[in-house]
Scaffold this motif. Structure first.
Motif, PDB file in Angstrom:
ATOM      1  N   SER A   1      11.336  -0.531  -5.246  1.00 21.53           N
ATOM      2  CA  SER A   1      11.181  -1.949  -5.554  1.00 21.53           C
ATOM      3  C   SER A   1      10.966  -2.788  -4.305  1.00 21.53           C
ATOM      4  N   GLU A   2      11.484  -2.338  -3.161  1.00 22.68           N
ATOM      5  CA  GLU A   2      11.310  -3.092  -1.929  1.00 22.68           C
ATOM      6  C   GLU A   2      11.405  -2.152  -0.729  1.00 22.68           C
ATOM      7  N   VAL A   3      10.507  -2.342   0.233  1.00 24.63           N
ATOM      8  CA  VAL A   3      10.513  -1.566   1.471  1.00 24.63           C
ATOM      9  C   VAL A   3      10.327  -2.526   2.631  1.00 24.63           C
ATOM     10  N   LYS A   4      11.167  -2.393   3.653  1.00 23.18           N
ATOM     11  CA  LYS A   4      11.028  -3.193   4.867  1.00 23.18           C
ATOM     12  C   LYS A   4      10.781  -2.247   6.021  1.00 23.18           C
ATOM     13  N   LEU A   5       9.801  -2.600   6.856  1.00 26.65           N
ATOM     14  CA  LEU A   5       9.451  -1.804   8.023  1.00 26.65           C
ATOM     15  C   LEU A   5       9.367  -2.736   9.215  1.00 26.65           C
ATOM     16  N   GLU A   6      10.149  -2.453  10.255  1.00 29.34           N
ATOM     17  CA  GLU A   6      10.111  -3.260  11.467  1.00 29.34           C
ATOM     18  C   GLU A   6       9.775  -2.368  12.636  1.00 29.34           C
ATOM     19  N   MET A   7       8.738  -2.770  13.377  1.00 23.62           N
ATOM     20  CA  MET A   7       8.336  -2.059  14.583  1.00 23.62           C
ATOM     21  C   MET A   7       8.349  -3.074  15.715  1.00 23.62           C
ATOM     22  N   ASP A   8       7.934  -2.667  16.904  1.00 28.33           N
ATOM     23  CA  ASP A   8       7.975  -3.553  18.064  1.00 28.33           C
ATOM     24  C   ASP A   8       7.242  -4.863  17.837  1.00 28.33           C
ATOM     25  N   ASP A   9       6.022  -4.786  17.313  1.00 27.37           N
ATOM     26  CA  ASP A   9       5.195  -5.996  17.217  1.00 27.37           C
ATOM     27  C   ASP A   9       4.875  -6.421  15.787  1.00 27.37           C
ATOM     28  N   ILE A  10       5.492  -5.768  14.788  1.00 31.23           N
ATOM     29  CA  ILE A  10       5.140  -6.104  13.413  1.00 31.23           C
ATOM     30  C   ILE A  10       6.334  -5.876  12.491  1.00 31.23           C
ATOM     31  N   LYS A  11       6.442  -6.746  11.479  1.00 28.62           N
ATOM     32  CA  LYS A  11       7.460  -6.602  10.445  1.00 28.62           C
ATOM     33  C   LYS A  11       6.745  -6.651   9.108  1.00 28.62           C
ATOM     34  N   ILE A  12       6.991  -5.663   8.248  1.00 27.69           N
ATOM     35  CA  ILE A  12       6.338  -5.598   6.952  1.00 27.69           C
ATOM     36  C   ILE A  12       7.408  -5.494   5.869  1.00 27.69           C
ATOM     37  N   THR A  13       7.275  -6.320   4.830  1.00 29.96           N
ATOM     38  CA  THR A  13       8.131  -6.233   3.650  1.00 29.96           C
ATOM     39  C   THR A  13       7.219  -6.079   2.449  1.00 29.96           C
ATOM     40  N   ILE A  14       7.434  -5.024   1.670  1.00 25.21           N
ATOM     41  CA  ILE A  14       6.641  -4.779   0.472  1.00 25.21           C
ATOM     42  C   ILE A  14       7.592  -4.787  -0.715  1.00 25.21           C
ATOM     43  N   LYS A  15       7.328  -5.694  -1.671  1.00 22.74           N
ATOM     44  CA  LYS A  15       8.151  -5.801  -2.869  1.00 22.74           C
ATOM     45  C   LYS A  15       7.267  -5.503  -4.072  1.00 22.74           C
ATOM     46  N   THR A  16       7.755  -4.640  -4.963  1.00 34.21           N
ATOM     47  CA  THR A  16       7.016  -4.327  -6.177  1.00 34.21           C
ATOM     48  C   THR A  16       7.942  -4.479  -7.371  1.00 34.21           C
ATOM     49  N   GLY A  17       7.367  -4.365  -8.554  1.00 35.34           N
ATOM     50  CA  GLY A  17       8.168  -4.406  -9.762  1.00 35.34           C
ATOM     51  C   GLY A  17       8.322  -5.801 -10.350  1.00 35.34           C
ATOM     52  N   SER A  18       7.792  -6.830  -9.703  1.00 30.86           N
ATOM     53  CA  SER A  18       7.855  -8.175 -10.264  1.00 30.86           C
ATOM     54  C   SER A  18       6.538  -8.468 -10.963  1.00 30.86           C
ATOM     55  N   GLU A  19       6.384  -9.693 -11.444  1.00 27.73           N
ATOM     56  CA  GLU A  19       5.158 -10.066 -12.142  1.00 27.73           C
ATOM     57  C   GLU A  19       3.944  -9.941 -11.233  1.00 27.73           C
ATOM     58  N   SER A  20       4.098 -10.256  -9.971  1.00 31.85           N
ATOM     59  CA  SER A  20       3.010 -10.084  -9.022  1.00 31.85           C
ATOM     60  C   SER A  20       3.547  -9.335  -7.816  1.00 31.85           C
ATOM     61  N   ASP A  21       2.845  -8.264  -7.441  1.00 28.94           N
ATOM     62  CA  ASP A  21       3.268  -7.497  -6.274  1.00 28.94           C
ATOM     63  C   ASP A  21       3.116  -8.355  -5.028  1.00 28.94           C
ATOM     64  N   THR A  22       4.104  -8.273  -4.132  1.00 29.05           N
ATOM     65  CA  THR A  22       4.118  -9.114  -2.955  1.00 29.05           C
ATOM     66  C   THR A  22       4.098  -8.258  -1.705  1.00 29.05           C
ATOM     67  N   THR A  23       3.286  -8.639  -0.743  1.00 31.71           N
ATOM     68  CA  THR A  23       3.272  -7.992   0.550  1.00 31.71           C
ATOM     69  C   THR A  23       3.324  -9.083   1.608  1.00 31.71           C
ATOM     70  N   ILE A  24       4.307  -8.998   2.491  1.00 32.19           N
ATOM     71  CA  ILE A  24       4.455  -9.984   3.549  1.00 32.19           C
ATOM     72  C   ILE A  24       4.313  -9.249   4.872  1.00 32.19           C
ATOM     73  N   VAL A  25       3.411  -9.706   5.718  1.00 32.24           N
ATOM     74  CA  VAL A  25       3.223  -9.091   7.029  1.00 32.24           C
ATOM     75  C   VAL A  25       3.441 -10.163   8.079  1.00 32.24           C
ATOM     76  N   HIS A  26       4.400  -9.929   8.967  1.00 28.57           N
ATOM     77  CA  HIS A  26       4.666 -10.841  10.070  1.00 28.57           C
ATOM     78  C   HIS A  26       4.295 -10.127  11.359  1.00 28.57           C
ATOM     79  N   GLN A  27       3.440 -10.723  12.140  1.00 29.51           N
ATOM     80  CA  GLN A  27       3.095 -10.141  13.423  1.00 29.51           C
ATOM     81  C   GLN A  27       3.769 -10.974  14.503  1.00 29.51           C
TER      82      GLN A  27
END
Length: 160
Positions: free
Chosen positions: A19-45
């Motif tokens: 339902s949700e995955v968070k990935l943090e690396m040196d220069d990027i943070k990614i949060t992927i959420k699924t299972g809701s009415e609209s799939d959400t992907t947030i990418v922070h650089q």
């Protein structure tokens, strides 16, 4: 991390059922959420101290041929009698169980339903890919130790 890797990660998470995955690396943070009415992907650089400026790319139209060549038509008709075995997961394709072991299958070999054809490594797990059909291996479509996508053709099998 480039766009292709992010897209592959999104596909993998969607297929995994998480339902949700968070990935943090040196220069990027990614949060992927699924299972809701609209799939959400947030990418922070995270801004780095030095970002090289790339020259703008010029887009040029590519000329394409309107009609297929005569040589490709018989090849397509010939391939239609074969069954394509496709990858059920994203990962790395291996033709052998270990580097010092023989290949699972070779071109020309007759296989039965349930025979192991290859392994695909995904997240440090080696998944045996079994045949769902009986027949003869006509062609191996992927090189050993190559990355494969979900639903990518792996083998052509002649069911006769």
């Amino acid at each position: 991390m480039d766009i292709k890797e992010i897209q592959n990660l999104i596909k993998f998470v969607a297929k995994s059922g998480a339902s949700e995955v968070k990935l943090e690396m040196d220069d990027i943070k990614i949060t992927i959420k699924t299972g809701s009415e609209s799939d959400t992907t947030i990418v922070h650089q995270v801004p780095s101290t030095h970002i090289p400026q790339a020259a703008p790319l010029a887009v040029q139209p590519v000329a394409t041929e309107a009609t297929p060549t005569k040589a490709s038509e018989p090849a397509a008709a010939e391939d239609s009698k074969y069954i394509t075995i496709k990858s059920p997961i994203i990962g790395t394709f291996y033709r052998k169980p270990a580097p010092d072991k023989p290949l699972f299958v070779e071109v020309g070999q007759t296989i039965a339903e349930g025979d192991v054809l290859c392994v695909i490594e995904a997240m440090k797990l080696f998944n045996e890919i079994e045949s769902e059909v009986s027949g003869k291996i006509v062609k191996v479509l992927v090189d050993d130790s190559s990355p494969v996508e979900f639903d990518q053709p792996l083998f052509l099998v002649d069911p006769s």
